[in-house]
Design an enzyme around this catalytic site. Structure first.
Site, short mmCIF file in Angstrom:
data_model
loop_
_atom_site.label_atom_id
_atom_site.label_comp_id
_atom_site.label_asym_id
_atom_site.label_seq_id
_atom_site.Cartn_x
_atom_site.Cartn_y
_atom_site.Cartn_z
N ASP A 22 5.20 3.11 8.15
CA ASP A 22 4.18 2.34 7.43
C ASP A 22 2.78 2.81 7.79
O ASP A 22 1.92 3.00 6.90
CB ASP A 22 4.33 0.85 7.76
N ASP A 54 5.83 -5.49 -1.18
CA ASP A 54 6.42 -4.16 -1.35
C ASP A 54 7.77 -3.97 -0.67
O ASP A 54 7.84 -3.55 0.48
CB ASP A 54 5.42 -3.10 -0.85
N HIS A 78 -26.30 -13.30 32.14
CA HIS A 78 -27.29 -14.12 32.84
C HIS A 78 -26.71 -15.37 33.50
O HIS A 78 -27.44 -16.14 34.09
CB HIS A 78 -28.41 -14.54 31.89
N HIS A 130 11.51 4.53 4.59
CA HIS A 130 12.29 4.22 5.79
C HIS A 130 13.70 4.81 5.76
O HIS A 130 14.59 4.32 6.47
CB HIS A 130 12.38 2.70 5.95
N HIS A 185 9.07 0.39 -1.27
CA HIS A 185 8.90 1.58 -0.44
C HIS A 185 10.06 1.80 0.54
O HIS A 185 10.17 2.87 1.13
CB HIS A 185 7.59 1.48 0.37
#
Length: 393
Positions: free
Chosen positions: A323, A175, A74, A183, A178
């Site tokens: 990931d 973490d 508007h 990886h 992992h």
């Protein structure tokens, strides 16, 4: 949204995105759209990106420069200070209508720390530096290399993943565990020998910072294998950094590791990646990522860092893909009746947290769930505590 995101300090943007009055950047605080801008006096402000007439966004662009924000529904228009300055068909409103009462809703507190801009909706929030606490010491290892600070290179990468935002924020807080499994192929690509240095990674030593506000950071100490951009590594003046930051930071969180500022801002010193995990419902997140470099870096070193980030932790990066797959996998089976009720193990490193006199705050072993436990403890505390808006009601 009400009890975790509304009361917390949330990352908005980098100061390098705002050089002159009218520069703006559109982002989110939880599920609320906001627009961050530099006003005419040079002050950084943030406003709810919602017109006070019918609620449409007043800024549809991701970033740019403007003199005012005009709703395309508007035509209500607002200046850089959030004041309502133009109302079409103004004569149709009663005398009780006062434009000063209908400015944009402003985020009450916007503060920056070494170039990182945060905001909070909590009108009585503690100062940002107090919210960070000892986490600031770890942040400085990436942000305070020299007095010139950091700048942004490239744009803002954005991508969507299936998974709850807490999966990503928790991993970046706690973490390192992992890395060797998830990886392995990425590490093989980056290894000079062409094979994954599994044994070296498994037996790395380091520390994990555990914060009562839910922040967390983990980093190897004296990493034997480096995976940062070699051009950046060779440019770094480590002697000067030791003088500025001290041995503990240079030998720990300076160039490697992972970290999260609760609730949803994370960073990776190894490639200058900063990112925010925007929640898009319980099972989806939108990742926004910046690459930041030291302002004193020459152009060729900046470009090396940008490319290294693109190859590793961008939306098509060899680490980022791993990931995202893990988080989506966890989320995909969480809807099961039995799966949803099975206890998960967070015992690694339990009881190892201590004050060691070298690193601020409590730290645990590098391989530990300690920061993850603190992250969820803070989440639980906020979820069970009425926020300021509930108390006032």
């Amino acid at each position: 949204m009400r009890r975790v995101f509304a009361p917390s300090w949330l990352f908005l943007a980098h100061t390098d995105q705002f050089h002159k009055p009218g520069d703006f950047f559109a982002t989110y605080m939880g599920a609320d759209p906001v627009v961050v801008t530099r006003d005419k006096s040079g002050k950084i402000r943030a406003f709810l990106n919602s017109c006070r007439h019918r609620g449409a966004r007043v800024c549809r662009a991701d970033f740019g420069t403007t003199r005012s924000f005009t709703c395309s529904y508007h035509g209500w228009s607002y200046d850089l200070e959030g004041r309502l300055i133009s109302v079409p068909n103004r004569d149709g409103y009663p005398d009780s209508f006062h434009p000063d009462d209908w400015g944009l809703v402003e985020v009450p507190h916007v503060q920056s720390y070494h170039g990182l801009i945060f905001g909070t909706w909590n009108p009585d929030a503690a100062a940002l530096v107090d919210y960070l606490g000892d986490m600031a010491w770890y942040l400085d290892a990436m942000l305070d290399h020299d007095a010139e600070g950091t700048v942004v290179v490239g744009g803002v990468h954005k991508w969507v993943l299936d998974g709850n935002w807490k999966l990503a924020a928790e991993q970046f807080a706690t973490d390192w565990y992992h890395v060797n499994m998830s990886h392995a192929s990425a590490l093989m690509v980056l290894s000079p020998e062409g094979k994954a240095p599994k044994d070296e990674i498994i037996h790395r030593t380091g520390r994990q910072y555990v914060d009562p506000n839910g922040h967390g950071a983990g980093f190897p100490v004296h990493p034997k294998n480096r995976f940062d951009a070699r051009t950046v590594h060779e440019w770094m003046d480590y002697s000067a950094l030791r003088d500025r930051l001290g041995d503990a930071r240079v030998e720990g969180p300076l160039t490697n590791g992972h970290a999260t500022v609760f609730p949803n801002f994370s960073y990776l010193p190894v490639n200058g990646s900063i990112r925010v995990w925007h929640p898009k419902g319980p099972d989806k997140m939108e990742v926004w990522s910046w690459t930041i470099v030291d302002k004193s870096m020459p152009d060729d070193v900046r470009e090396a860092q940008r490319l290294y980030n693109l190859r590793t932790f961008g939306p098509s990066g060899i680490f980022e893909q791993d990931d995202g797959e893990n988080w989506s996998e966890v989320q995909s089976i969480s809807r099961g009746f039995v799966t949803n009720g099975v206890a998960l193990n967070y015992q690694m490193g339990m009881g190892s947290e201590r004050y060691d006199g070298r690193y601020p705050g409590r730290t645990s072993e590098l391989y530990s769930d300690a920061a993850g436990r603190a992250f969820y403890a803070r989440w639980q505390e906020l979820m069970n505590t009425p926020a300021w808006h509930e108390v006032s009601e």
